[in-house]
Design a protein around this motif. Structure first.
Motif, PDB file in Angstrom:
ATOM      1  N   MET A  99       0.827  -1.206   0.000  1.00 44.91           N
ATOM      2  CA  MET A  99       0.000   0.000   0.000  1.00 44.91           C
ATOM      3  C   MET A  99       0.867   1.265   0.000  1.00 44.91           C
ATOM      4  SD  MET A  99      -2.851  -1.182  -0.500  1.00 44.91           S
ATOM      5  CE  MET A  99      -3.372   0.498  -0.827  1.00 44.91           C
ATOM      6  N   ILE A 102       1.822   2.031  -3.505  1.00 43.64           N
ATOM      7  CA  ILE A 102       0.756   2.654  -4.298  1.00 43.64           C
ATOM      8  C   ILE A 102       0.567   4.112  -3.858  1.00 43.64           C
ATOM      9  CG2 ILE A 102      -1.695   2.511  -4.929  1.00 43.64           C
ATOM     10  CD1 ILE A 102      -1.437  -0.564  -4.438  1.00 43.64           C
ATOM     11  N   PHE A 123      -7.268  -4.604  -5.511  1.00 43.31           N
ATOM     12  CA  PHE A 123      -7.147  -4.889  -4.084  1.00 43.31           C
ATOM     13  C   PHE A 123      -8.000  -3.914  -3.267  1.00 43.31           C
ATOM     14  CE2 PHE A 123      -4.475  -4.733  -0.145  1.00 43.31           C
ATOM     15  CZ  PHE A 123      -4.624  -6.069   0.201  1.00 43.31           C
ATOM     16  N   GLU A 166      -4.684  -4.530 -12.148  1.00 44.81           N
ATOM     17  CA  GLU A 166      -4.084  -5.782 -11.695  1.00 44.81           C
ATOM     18  C   GLU A 166      -4.451  -6.845 -12.719  1.00 44.81           C
ATOM     19  OE1 GLU A 166      -5.576  -6.861  -7.803  1.00 44.81           O
ATOM     20  OE2 GLU A 166      -5.124  -4.874  -7.022  1.00 44.81           O
ATOM     21  N   CYS A 197       1.640  -8.027  -8.342  1.00 46.14           N
ATOM     22  CA  CYS A 197       1.774  -8.848  -7.147  1.00 46.14           C
ATOM     23  C   CYS A 197       1.493 -10.326  -7.410  1.00 46.14           C
ATOM     24  CB  CYS A 197       0.806  -8.284  -6.109  1.00 46.14           C
ATOM     25  SG  CYS A 197       0.545  -9.300  -4.684  1.00 46.14           S
ATOM     26  N   PHE A 198       0.466 -10.625  -8.209  1.00 47.10           N
ATOM     27  CA  PHE A 198       0.074 -12.026  -8.429  1.00 47.10           C
ATOM     28  C   PHE A 198       1.099 -12.793  -9.249  1.00 47.10           C
ATOM     29  CE2 PHE A 198      -4.601 -12.998  -7.550  1.00 47.10           C
ATOM     30  CZ  PHE A 198      -4.623 -12.174  -6.453  1.00 47.10           C
ATOM     31  N   SER A 217       3.440  -5.680  -3.953  1.00 45.07           N
ATOM     32  CA  SER A 217       3.413  -5.977  -2.532  1.00 45.07           C
ATOM     33  C   SER A 217       4.424  -7.107  -2.340  1.00 45.07           C
ATOM     34  CB  SER A 217       2.021  -6.432  -2.103  1.00 45.07           C
ATOM     35  OG  SER A 217       2.117  -7.003  -0.806  1.00 45.07           O
ATOM     36  N   LYS A 220       3.770 -10.608  -0.322  1.00 44.99           N
ATOM     37  CA  LYS A 220       3.134 -11.812  -0.856  1.00 44.99           C
ATOM     38  C   LYS A 220       4.192 -12.777  -1.400  1.00 44.99           C
ATOM     39  CE  LYS A 220      -0.571  -9.537   0.239  1.00 44.99           C
ATOM     40  NZ  LYS A 220      -1.320  -8.740  -0.703  1.00 44.99           N
ATOM     41  N   MET A 229       6.386  -7.330   5.900  1.00 44.24           N
ATOM     42  CA  MET A 229       5.630  -6.407   5.056  1.00 44.24           C
ATOM     43  C   MET A 229       6.596  -5.571   4.220  1.00 44.24           C
ATOM     44  SD  MET A 229       2.280  -6.527   6.120  1.00 44.24           S
ATOM     45  CE  MET A 229       1.799  -5.126   5.140  1.00 44.24           C
TER      46      MET A 229
HETATM   47  C1  LIG Z   1      -1.625  -7.391  -0.624  1.00 46.72           C
HETATM   48  C2  LIG Z   1      -1.791  -6.624  -1.860  1.00 46.72           C
HETATM   49  C3  LIG Z   1      -1.506  -5.254  -1.888  1.00 46.72           C
HETATM   50  C4  LIG Z   1      -1.110  -4.474  -0.654  1.00 46.72           C
HETATM   51  O1  LIG Z   1       0.106  -4.923  -0.159  1.00 46.72           O
HETATM   52  P1  LIG Z   1       0.507  -4.810   1.416  1.00 46.72           P
HETATM   53  O2  LIG Z   1       1.910  -5.279   1.407  1.00 46.72           O
HETATM   54  O3  LIG Z   1      -0.448  -5.680   2.157  1.00 46.72           O
HETATM   55  O4  LIG Z   1       0.366  -3.381   1.791  1.00 46.72           O
HETATM   56  C5  LIG Z   1      -1.639  -4.588  -3.086  1.00 46.72           C
HETATM   57  N1  LIG Z   1      -2.020  -5.231  -4.208  1.00 46.72           N
HETATM   58  C6  LIG Z   1      -2.305  -6.554  -4.218  1.00 46.72           C
HETATM   59  C7  LIG Z   1      -2.715  -7.196  -5.485  1.00 46.72           C
HETATM   60  C8  LIG Z   1      -2.190  -7.294  -3.049  1.00 46.72           C
HETATM   61  O5  LIG Z   1      -2.486  -8.587  -3.067  1.00 46.72           O
END
Ligand SMILES: *Cc1c(COP(=O)(O)O)cnc(C)c1O
Length: 404
Positions: A99, A102, A123, A166, A197-198, A217, A220, A229
């Motif tokens: 976050m 972003i 998200f 996304e 992220c995915f 992120s 993940k 984090m």
């Molecule tokens: C988890 C997530 C975020 C935010 O990331 P954090 O590290 O939890 O702040 C943003 N985008 C996607 C697609 C996410 O899965």
């Protein structure tokens, strides 16, 4: 980014010529004088100078080097260099969370009166950030269906500066053509940001298709074991410098400790993403043939509407899938509650498989109408497939599915 991370310092490697796994393991700041093999963890908030004159030169920016960890830290720099190489972007900067990545992108690159077009299924916290907080400062957002390029095109205003998407989407795995979205953005003097992220850069490199900014992120898949984090923004040098400027003044920088955890994560990212993808594919096929499963949403399946595009744009289909069970919410909750070891949590990208009921958790804020529009059915279950033995994951899901 051509630094040699070895003690054979005379041989400057150009990691750009190497594959992503090599960059993920080898690139970064040089070893310290101790000759450590695993990257040093520089758990220090400030750095000392040889003299008052050197301190003055560092503060003035006349001499390169570390000053204070809110500005730069060698462990964080190694993470940033590796990620930029893997994404194929000029630069990257680490942040305290996804976050924060972003937020920092928006704060650094947008101003009052600017307009964002975003895909509807982003998200949840991103939506809150956009609607509640950026809105207060005069940046407004229009949401469109991820795959509807006409809707993206129709949403432009003269103030549109940023497109945000996304792909594949959560939790239905919808896929958008990044190249087409980038062309659309550029035709309107706007930037395209992809939250990657995915897929991580192992499965998809949005900058190759024209995306201007790639957001992560790191919490993940990059961590991969649910520990720390963090986040990152990748892009062109001048853009990343703007984001760095915001970070060093506002403070949501990546902790060196977390950066060290993520470095270790990057080293195994390629093998993990391949395993996540394989396990997800196996589970998707198994779910498809189960009589209590109505639909399986996984872009690796040939029946999925995004399959052909995902096959071109991604080098793997990723670890997140969702499926609809017959019997609506009671049936979905039964399947979730019948699992013995799958973790009931909304997190993803972990070695541990996680299971979620989107309609009452991640997408619980949506109205019933919006849920229908977004395909978040009451019987929908999302699984972020981990690295346990796939047969055991299947068995844990079969407990509930077979007793419906
Ligand atoms: C988890 C997530 C975020 C935010 O990331 P954090 O590290 O939890 O702040 C943003 N985008 C996607 C697609 C996410 O899965």
């Amino acid at each position: 980014m051509t630094t040699d991370s070895g003690t054979k310092g005379e041989q400057a490697m150009n990691w750009q010529d190497k594959g992503p796994a090599t960059a993920a393991i080898r690139a970064g700041e040089p070893r310290s004088a101790q000759g450590e093999h695993s990257e040093a963890l520089y758990l220090t908030s400030s750095f000392v100078f040889e003299s008052a004159a050197q301190a003055a030169a560092r503060f003035a920016g006349d001499e390169p080097g570390n000053v204070y960890a809110r500005y730069t830290n060698p462990t964080v720099s190694t993470f940033e260099q590796r990620l930029a190489l893997m994404e194929g972007t000029e630069a990257a900067v680490g942040t305290s969370s996804g976050m924060a990545a972003i937020l920092s992108t928006c704060m650094a690159l947008l101003q009052q009166g600017d307009h964002i077009i975003a895909s509807r299924n982003i998200f949840g916290s991103t939506t809150v950030l956009f609607n509640k907080y950026l809105g207060r400062f005069g940046v407004d957002v229009t949401y469109v269906d991820l795959t509807d390029l006409d809707a993206w095109a129709a949403a432009f205003t003269p103030r549109t500066r940023l497109l945000f998407a996304e792909t594949p989407s959560n939790p239905l795995n919808d896929v958008v053509d990044i190249r087409q979205l980038a062309d659309l953005a550029h035709a309107h003097d706007a930037w395209l940001a992809i939250d990657n992220c995915f897929c991580t850069p192992i499965l998809q490199r949005p900058a190759e298709y024209g995306a201007d900014l790639v957001i992560h992120s790191a919490t993940k898949f990059i961590d991969g074991q649910g520990r720390a984090m963090g986040g990152a923004v990748c892009g062109r040098q001048e853009q990343i410098e703007e984001v760095v400027g915001f970070l060093r003044s506002a403070g949501p920088t990546m902790s060196p400790f977390n950066a060290w955890v993520f470095l270790k994560g990057l080293e195994t990212l390629q093998v993990r993403m391949r395993a996540h993808s394989e396990h997800a594919m196996q589970l998707a096929r198994w779910l498809q043939q189960h009589s209590m499963v109505e639909t399986v949403h996984y872009c690796g399946l040939p029946e999925h509407p995004g399959h052909a595009l995902a096959s071109r744009q991604q080098s793997g289909f990723g670890g997140v899938l969702s499926f609809v069970v017959r019997g609506g919410q009671p049936a979905a909750w039964h399947v979730i509650d019948a699992t013995q070891f799958l973790s009931i949590t909304a997190n993803l990208g972990d070695a541990k498989t996680t299971i979620t009921h989107p309609a009452t958790t991640t997408h619980g804020r949506l109205s019933d109408e919006d849920k229908v529009a977004a395909g978040i059915e009451p019987g929908l279950i999302r699984v972020a497939v981990g690295l346990e033995d796939p047969e055991d994951i299947q068995q844990d899901l079969a407990r509930g599915l077979d007793s419906l």
